[in-house]
Design a protein around this motif. Structure first.
Motif, short mmCIF file in Angstrom:
data_model
loop_
_atom_site.label_atom_id
_atom_site.label_comp_id
_atom_site.label_asym_id
_atom_site.label_seq_id
_atom_site.Cartn_x
_atom_site.Cartn_y
_atom_site.Cartn_z
N ARG A 97 112.01 -9.45 45.81
CA ARG A 97 111.09 -10.57 45.98
C ARG A 97 109.77 -10.31 45.26
O ARG A 97 109.19 -11.21 44.63
N TYR A 151 110.33 -10.95 41.61
CA TYR A 151 110.53 -12.38 41.34
C TYR A 151 109.18 -13.10 41.31
O TYR A 151 108.88 -13.84 40.36
N ASP A 152 108.35 -12.87 42.32
CA ASP A 152 107.07 -13.57 42.41
C ASP A 152 106.10 -13.14 41.32
O ASP A 152 105.42 -13.97 40.71
#
Length: 551
Positions: A341, A344-345
């Protein structure tokens, strides 16, 4: 002032004869400094605090996590010796600039892992392809011509004896003090484990560290299904050995299971035998049956150490690597959700904004990123582990190219699997365009790691193959879009090519493929420069440890 070439050669020669693993260093009165052109690379990693929710764990489980972190720190010490040499503390202390020292620590030495292992500090020679696993003056031909029984060993170093002859020394002997310390800690942690399978794995892994016999503990790890805590620890991957791809590097991950996400993933492992039979290649390259005992789980990673912490950070694990265990039990695929995550961010979404056409940006999703990463790991279980023409295992036959081709296989077969499972209705989230477009954006993310690593070479071979087969288009503004039909065709044809190269143990064929396609071209270089100008980090690094976790 740099050490002269002759001085570096003499330092190499001295370390080779003595059996010392020290890397060449600057003279005592000269401090290493940053090579000027690397000034702009010191900020390519975004620092992330590595935490997880531990509130559901018992007091004993939290104590166990602390012990596992301590054992992991020993793996970190050992990887420094394998990657750089014995004098880590003096080396880091000689670097006066704090930012340069941090960058050096991330790279475990003076070589930039995301820029082809180029030297970024003055006074250091280029990194040896064999790291510290082999004598620095040893040629590939010399080892291949030797009569050493252990020349392809996973768990040994190659040295020279007093007569200058090649010999081997087991990790358990070369690193006996460190490995015994780690083993004692794992045994102590096992006394805190309520889960019998996990306690057994920890004890067997401790024994493996002392004996270099890891297969039994790999089987024990495969049988360990229900514990909320996990640790992957020991000499595991061979990527650091870029000379032969034989020798394993020490690393560790300390993990906490995400029960809700793991439950969602459990159903996919059952499709492996069916997907193996349907691979787009002649049946002789898919005669092996992947283990049906494989499982998929999601974890939050709370600590990285050693090889797993060097340069770019792993976001998924597919182990064990032992071909016998894989064929009998399959593998475990661990998705590191919190690290995934974070990437991804911080990285993937900004890349899509810079390089994907506006109308396809909506197709870049976290669910697709998670699935692409997960099925990459699942796809390692497909294909073939042993050559079909008596050249031994694929890993032995393809030598230093084995890892790059295996990573390429996993990427491409992961997409094949997603397409098949979407058609069967087994995957219910998103559409095929999500997975293809997210994968394309993911290539740009991964390509920035450089083309020197196994993953980097695999990325470039695949990118250039896709470009040749018109799987994507690039418009006048330098924005990319996926051509859905041609992407599917390219996936099938590249899958067949890779599986045939592996099954045939075709070393020369893989060598040609990597030399022809494993490079970053001029146009792609320009596109990647856009990402740098936009200050998009290349990867992440961590603030981690007991204090960060509140342990």
């Amino acid at each position: 002032m740099k050490i002269t070439t002759l001085a570096i050669a003499l330092l190499f020669a001295t370390s080779t004869i003595s059996g010392c693993t020290d890397a060449p260093t600057t003279t005592e009165n000269v401090k290493p400094t940053l090579i000027p052109e690397y000034k702009d690379r010191l900020d390519i990693y975004q620092t992330i605090e590595l935490t997880a929710d531990l509130s559901h764990l018992t007091k004993e489980q939290k104590q166990m996590l602390g012990l596992l972190i301590e054992a992991s720190d020993i793996m970190d010490e050992l990887f420094w010796k394998q990657a750089y040499g014995d004098n880590k503390e003096a080396f880091l202390a000689s670097i006066t600039d704090e930012k340069v020292r941090k960058f050096t620590t991330i790279n475990y030495g003076p070589w930039d892992r995301l820029d082809g292992d180029k030297t970024f500090l003055t006074g250091y020679a280029p990194k040896q392809p064999g790291a510290q696993f082999y004598p620095t003056d040893m040629t590939k031909a010399e080892l291949e011509a030797s009569n050493l029984e252990d020349k392809k060993g996973l768990y040994s170093l190659i040295k020279r004896n007093e007569q200058g002859e090649l010999t081997s020394i087991a990790y358990s002997e070369a690193y006996s003090e460190e490995l015994n310390r780690a083993a004692v800690i794992l045994e102590k942690a096992s006394t805190l484990a309520k889960d019998k399978e996990f306690a057994n794995y920890l004890k067997m892994r401790a024994q493996a560290l002392r004996t270099d016999e890891y297969q039994a503990s790999d089987f024990a790890w495969m049988d360990m299904k229900n514990n909320p805590i996990d640790v992957v620890i020991g000499p595991i991957e061979t990527y650091e050995d870029q000379l032969f791809g034989y020798r394993t590097a020490f690393e560790s991950y300390v993990l906490v299971k995400d029960l809700s996400w793991s439950e969602k993933l459990a159903k996919y492992a059952a499709f492996l035998p069916e997907l193996q039979k349907g691979l787009p290649v002649h049946k002789k390259y898919k005669t092996e049956t992947p283990g049906s005992d494989a499982d998929l789980n999601a974890y939050d990673v709370i600590y990285y150490a050693g090889h797993s912490n060097a340069g770019s950070k792993t976001i998924a694990i597919n182990l064990p690597n032992d071909e016998t265990v894989q064929l009998e039990k399959g593998t475990r695929r661990l998705q590191l959700k919190n690290a995934m995550r974070a990437k991804y961010d911080a990285i993937l979404v900004p890349i899509a904004q810079e390089l994907i056409v506006p109308e396809q940006r909506k197709n870049v999703t976290f669910n697709a990123f998670f699935a692409n990463t997960m099925f990459h790991e699942v796809a390692h279980g497909l294909g073939i582990k042993n050559t079909i023409n008596d050249k031994g295992t694929v890993r032995q036959a393809l030598k230093e190219h084995a890892s790059a081709l295996e990573e390429g296989k996993a990427d491409i077969l992961g997409l094949y699997m997603i397409r098949q499972l979407l058609e069967k209705g087994a995957i219910e989230e998103g559409v095929l365009a999500d997975y293809y477009t997210t994968f394309l954006a993911g290539i740009f993310r991964s390509v920035r790691f450089g083309a020197s690593s196994a993953h980097g070479k695999a990325n470039m071979v695949r990118f250039n193959y896709f470009a040749k087969h018109k799987a994507f288009d690039r418009n006048e503004e330098g924005l990319y879009s996926v051509n859905m039909e041609k992407m599917s065709e390219a996936i099938d044809s590249l899958s067949a090519l890779i599986l045939e190269l592996q099954g045939n143990g075709d070393y020369q064929g893989v060598d040609n493929l990597v030399n022809d396609s494993g490079f970053i071209g001029e146009t792609l270089t320009q596109d990647l420069n856009k990402l740098s100008l936009a200050n998009i980090p290349v990867d992440i690094t961590f603030e981690q440890g007991k204090k960060t976790l509140g342990l």
